[in-house]
Design a protein around this motif. Structure first.
Motif, PDB file in Angstrom:
ATOM      1  N   GLU A 132       7.639   4.977 -11.996  1.00 49.62           N
ATOM      2  CA  GLU A 132       7.861   5.816 -10.814  1.00 49.62           C
ATOM      3  C   GLU A 132       7.264   7.196 -11.086  1.00 49.62           C
ATOM      4  O   GLU A 132       7.980   8.154 -11.342  1.00 49.62           O
ATOM      5  N   PRO A 133       5.952   7.302 -11.059  1.00 49.81           N
ATOM      6  CA  PRO A 133       5.308   8.545 -11.494  1.00 49.81           C
ATOM      7  C   PRO A 133       5.513   9.706 -10.530  1.00 49.81           C
ATOM      8  O   PRO A 133       5.836   9.523  -9.362  1.00 49.81           O
ATOM      9  N   SER A 180      -2.264   3.561  -3.797  1.00 51.72           N
ATOM     10  CA  SER A 180      -1.820   2.351  -4.484  1.00 51.72           C
ATOM     11  C   SER A 180      -1.634   2.601  -5.973  1.00 51.72           C
ATOM     12  O   SER A 180      -0.625   2.193  -6.563  1.00 51.72           O
ATOM     13  N   ASP A 181      -2.586   3.308  -6.589  1.00 54.65           N
ATOM     14  CA  ASP A 181      -2.550   3.510  -8.041  1.00 54.65           C
ATOM     15  C   ASP A 181      -1.359   4.365  -8.485  1.00 54.65           C
ATOM     16  O   ASP A 181      -0.845   4.184  -9.593  1.00 54.65           O
ATOM     17  N   ILE A 182      -0.936   5.312  -7.643  1.00 53.55           N
ATOM     18  CA  ILE A 182       0.209   6.155  -8.029  1.00 53.55           C
ATOM     19  C   ILE A 182       1.515   5.599  -7.468  1.00 53.55           C
ATOM     20  O   ILE A 182       2.577   6.197  -7.649  1.00 53.55           O
ATOM     21  N   ASP A 183       1.438   4.455  -6.782  1.00 55.74           N
ATOM     22  CA  ASP A 183       2.612   3.815  -6.170  1.00 55.74           C
ATOM     23  C   ASP A 183       3.385   4.819  -5.314  1.00 55.74           C
ATOM     24  O   ASP A 183       4.605   4.975  -5.446  1.00 55.74           O
ATOM     25  N   LEU A 184       2.663   5.493  -4.419  1.00 55.93           N
ATOM     26  CA  LEU A 184       3.302   6.477  -3.543  1.00 55.93           C
ATOM     27  C   LEU A 184       4.253   5.773  -2.587  1.00 55.93           C
ATOM     28  O   LEU A 184       3.861   4.860  -1.857  1.00 55.93           O
ATOM     29  N   ARG A 185       5.504   6.213  -2.583  1.00 54.78           N
ATOM     30  CA  ARG A 185       6.526   5.644  -1.709  1.00 54.78           C
ATOM     31  C   ARG A 185       6.971   6.682  -0.687  1.00 54.78           C
ATOM     32  O   ARG A 185       6.969   7.885  -0.959  1.00 54.78           O
ATOM     33  N   ALA A 235      -4.102  13.989  -4.432  1.00 50.52           N
ATOM     34  CA  ALA A 235      -5.531  14.082  -4.140  1.00 50.52           C
ATOM     35  C   ALA A 235      -6.204  15.134  -5.006  1.00 50.52           C
ATOM     36  O   ALA A 235      -7.367  14.986  -5.403  1.00 50.52           O
ATOM     37  N   ARG A 236      -5.497  16.196  -5.312  1.00 49.54           N
ATOM     38  CA  ARG A 236      -6.049  17.252  -6.160  1.00 49.54           C
ATOM     39  C   ARG A 236      -5.991  16.875  -7.639  1.00 49.54           C
ATOM     40  O   ARG A 236      -6.908  17.177  -8.408  1.00 49.54           O
ATOM     41  N   LEU A 237      -4.916  16.235  -8.055  1.00 51.07           N
ATOM     42  CA  LEU A 237      -4.733  15.932  -9.472  1.00 51.07           C
ATOM     43  C   LEU A 237      -5.477  14.686  -9.915  1.00 51.07           C
ATOM     44  O   LEU A 237      -5.907  14.590 -11.076  1.00 51.07           O
ATOM     45  N   GLY A 238      -5.606  13.694  -9.031  1.00 53.68           N
ATOM     46  CA  GLY A 238      -6.130  12.397  -9.426  1.00 53.68           C
ATOM     47  C   GLY A 238      -5.049  11.539 -10.038  1.00 53.68           C
ATOM     48  O   GLY A 238      -3.967  12.019 -10.412  1.00 53.68           O
ATOM     49  N   GLU A 239      -5.340  10.254 -10.148  1.00 54.19           N
ATOM     50  CA  GLU A 239      -4.318   9.302 -10.597  1.00 54.19           C
ATOM     51  C   GLU A 239      -3.770   9.634 -11.981  1.00 54.19           C
ATOM     52  O   GLU A 239      -2.558   9.697 -12.192  1.00 54.19           O
ATOM     53  N   PHE A 267       9.397   2.930   1.320  1.00 57.94           N
ATOM     54  CA  PHE A 267       8.385   1.923   1.644  1.00 57.94           C
ATOM     55  C   PHE A 267       7.034   2.358   1.073  1.00 57.94           C
ATOM     56  O   PHE A 267       6.659   3.531   1.159  1.00 57.94           O
ATOM     57  N   PRO A 268       6.266   1.432   0.469  1.00 60.11           N
ATOM     58  CA  PRO A 268       4.964   1.796  -0.100  1.00 60.11           C
ATOM     59  C   PRO A 268       4.037   2.396   0.960  1.00 60.11           C
ATOM     60  O   PRO A 268       3.768   1.770   1.993  1.00 60.11           O
ATOM     61  N   PHE A 269       3.519   3.573   0.690  1.00 62.73           N
ATOM     62  CA  PHE A 269       2.671   4.270   1.652  1.00 62.73           C
ATOM     63  C   PHE A 269       1.374   3.515   1.907  1.00 62.73           C
ATOM     64  O   PHE A 269       0.861   3.502   3.033  1.00 62.73           O
ATOM     65  N   VAL A 270       0.838   2.865   0.870  1.00 60.50           N
ATOM     66  CA  VAL A 270      -0.439   2.170   1.045  1.00 60.50           C
ATOM     67  C   VAL A 270      -0.303   1.013   2.034  1.00 60.50           C
ATOM     68  O   VAL A 270      -1.253   0.695   2.767  1.00 60.50           O
ATOM     69  N   ARG A 271       0.857   0.393   2.086  1.00 61.03           N
ATOM     70  CA  ARG A 271       1.054  -0.695   3.052  1.00 61.03           C
ATOM     71  C   ARG A 271       1.050  -0.162   4.478  1.00 61.03           C
ATOM     72  O   ARG A 271       0.575  -0.834   5.397  1.00 61.03           O
ATOM     73  N   LYS A 272       1.565   1.042   4.672  1.00 62.87           N
ATOM     74  CA  LYS A 272       1.497   1.654   5.999  1.00 62.87           C
ATOM     75  C   LYS A 272       0.048   1.947   6.382  1.00 62.87           C
ATOM     76  O   LYS A 272      -0.377   1.702   7.517  1.00 62.87           O
ATOM     77  N   LEU A 273      -0.717   2.502   5.433  1.00 63.59           N
ATOM     78  CA  LEU A 273      -2.122   2.790   5.700  1.00 63.59           C
ATOM     79  C   LEU A 273      -2.871   1.533   6.122  1.00 63.59           C
ATOM     80  O   LEU A 273      -3.612   1.525   7.116  1.00 63.59           O
ATOM     81  N   ARG A 274      -2.672   0.463   5.380  1.00 67.25           N
ATOM     82  CA  ARG A 274      -3.379  -0.788   5.670  1.00 67.25           C
ATOM     83  C   ARG A 274      -2.906  -1.405   6.976  1.00 67.25           C
ATOM     84  O   ARG A 274      -3.709  -1.955   7.738  1.00 67.25           O
TER      85      ARG A 274
END
Length: 482
Positions: free
Chosen positions: A229-230, A52-57, A214-218, A64-71
């Protein structure tokens, strides 16, 4: 696709997804850990927060937002014995896009890291990587073997290589043992996917981005790219070179890095995408917001500049015919509508008369919104965008005057089993030698500095370079023979 082209690789700035590939053509397990380091552990809530914090699409087309798929998968799993699955969509049925192929061939462990992170977050026991190429399948199988026993096991499944295989319901159907064809129904894989259980399905690059984050952090992940759009994004330029670039990079700079220019226009988003005019392409950045301002979307990251010396109308007609052949064969708009659209478009390009373009418009209207999947709509929008981008070209062709240029095949399509050939016209050749500089794997010079052969086979992966050699020959002594 026959020929199985292998992409070249490039970077704008420091690589993330492609890190380490300057040292080795493929990162095995040890090379992967050396380049990227160990994978941190994340609790489910921590991984959801990171996405969510990195707005992964999703990087497969829709964004599509990846976090919405996870949830959504987690929510659907409640009340269903908690069973879930993870699917990596590594099928690229479109010849203009090779980024997922590049990751699975050269950095497969990064993709597996992301898939296994996601599997741990949703407690999925079944993790499947779906591919369509033999070399990609072998690369992923090797990567799974390199990890050894223990932990969640990953299955690799090879499906038919066609344009529609990557559609969500088609991919799921193929993995479940049926034909890899779209269902025609709005079925969410987050509710019912692999084996009928809630399934997290996303494309290869998405999982690789998750592993990098996951390795770098937000904070570190956001240090590259645009604030809105990071991170970075993978582009396939001219159907041959996969480039990792920060979001916000100037599109003309990326094209220049790959040895090309906007030319007559740039098709963005692949064969279901939209055309940018040369002016728009020179002003655009690599970002969703910038491309949206020009009526385009990045989609799966395909960027196809059209050279000045090819016929736009003929190129579009050629791709439209191929798209018609890639029909799922399940509904009228695909079975009859798309071939009919290809027919009338080819008629217009051959000089069908003043009413030819009206016939094209009528055929496009006849397939829109009526297909069992998005393929008829996508193909129709591709043609409509081309008619808008090249109105004079299509009008002149329809009225019989045409543009006088050949169709060079600058928009990539699957290669035939018999390779094309680069042919030298000895009456024109002056021995400048630029061809060998561009195509050292194809052209050899004799003792006098002239090409040693008059006709040389061109592998499909080198076709874009062969086109460049034809265009840059000062004596106009080269041509490609089909």
């Amino acid at each position: 696709m026959s020929g199985d082209p292998r992409p070249g690789l490039g970077c704008v700035g420091a690589p993330r997804l492609l890190a380490g590939l300057d040292q080795a053509p493929r990162l095995d397990r040890l090379g992967h850990l050396t380049a990227h380091g160990p994978l941190p552990r994340y609790r489910p809530d921590e991984l959801v927060a990171l996405a969510s914090d990195i707005d992964l699409r999703g990087r497969g087309g829709a964004g599509f937002p990846f976090v919405r798929k996870l949830r959504a998968v987690t929510q659907s799993a409640r009340g269903r014995d908690g069973q879930t699955a993870v699917v990596v969509n590594g099928s690229e049925g479109e010849p203009s896009c090779l980024k997922d192929t590049a990751l699975l061939l050269h950095a497969p462990h990064l993709v597996l890291d992301g898939a296994l992170l996601a599997a741990a977050a949703i407690a999925a026991e079944d993790v499947v990587v779906a591919v369509t190429r033999a070399d990609v399948e072998q690369s992923v199988r090797d990567a799974v073997a390199e990890r050894g026993p223990g932990g969640r096991q990953v299955r690799v499944v090879r499906l038919p290589e066609r344009f529609v295989t990557g559609e969500g319901t088609a991919l799921t159907a193929g993995l479940n043992g049926g034909p890899a064809l779209p269902s025609g129904k709005k079925v969410r894989t987050s509710e019912r996917g692999l084996g009928g259980v809630p399934t997290l399905l996303s494309n290869t690059e998405t999982y690789a981005q998750l592993a990098v984050a996951a390795r770098l952090g937000e904070a570190e992940y956001r240090s590259t790219g645009l604030p809105t759009e990071p991170g970075t994004v993978l582009l396939t330029v001219a159907g041959s070179t996969v480039v990792e670039t920060p979001t916000g990079a100037a599109l003309p700079y990326v094209l220049e890095l790959c040895g090309t220019r906007p030319g007559q226009g740039v098709l963005v988003g692949g064969y279901h995408g939209r055309w940018l005019s040369p002016g728009a392409a020179r002003a655009a950045d690599v970002s969703r917001q910038s491309l949206a301002s020009f009526g385009a979307v990045l989609g799966a990251g395909a960027v196809l500049p059209l050279p000045e010396d090819t016929c736009p109308a003929g190129e579009v007609a050629r791709v439209t015919r191929w798209m018609a052949k890639e029909s799922a064969g399940q509904c009228g708009p695909c079975v009859r509508g798309l071939p009919a659209l290809a027919d009338v478009l080819e008629d217009a390009v051959r000089g069908g008369g003043a009413g030819a373009l009206e016939a094209v418009e009528a055929r496009m209207k006849g397939v829109r919104g009526r297909g069992a999947c998005s393929h008829p709509d996508g193909t129709s929008h591709f043609v409509a965008s081309a008619l808008t981008a090249f109105p004079d070209e299509f009008r002149d062709h329809a009225l019989g005057s045409g543009c006088g240029r050949r169709v060079l095949g600058a928009l990539p399509l699957p290669q035939d089993e018999v390779p094309e050939r680069l042919v030298v016209d000895w009456t024109l050749c002056k021995g400048h030698g630029l061809c060998v500089d561009i195509l050292p794997d194809v052209v050899r010079l004799d003792a006098d500095g002239y090409p040693a052969q008059a006709s040389m086979p061109v592998p499909g992966r080198l076709r874009p370079k062969a086109l460049r050699a034809v265009r840059r020959c000062p004596a106009l002594a080269l041509r490609i023979q089909e």
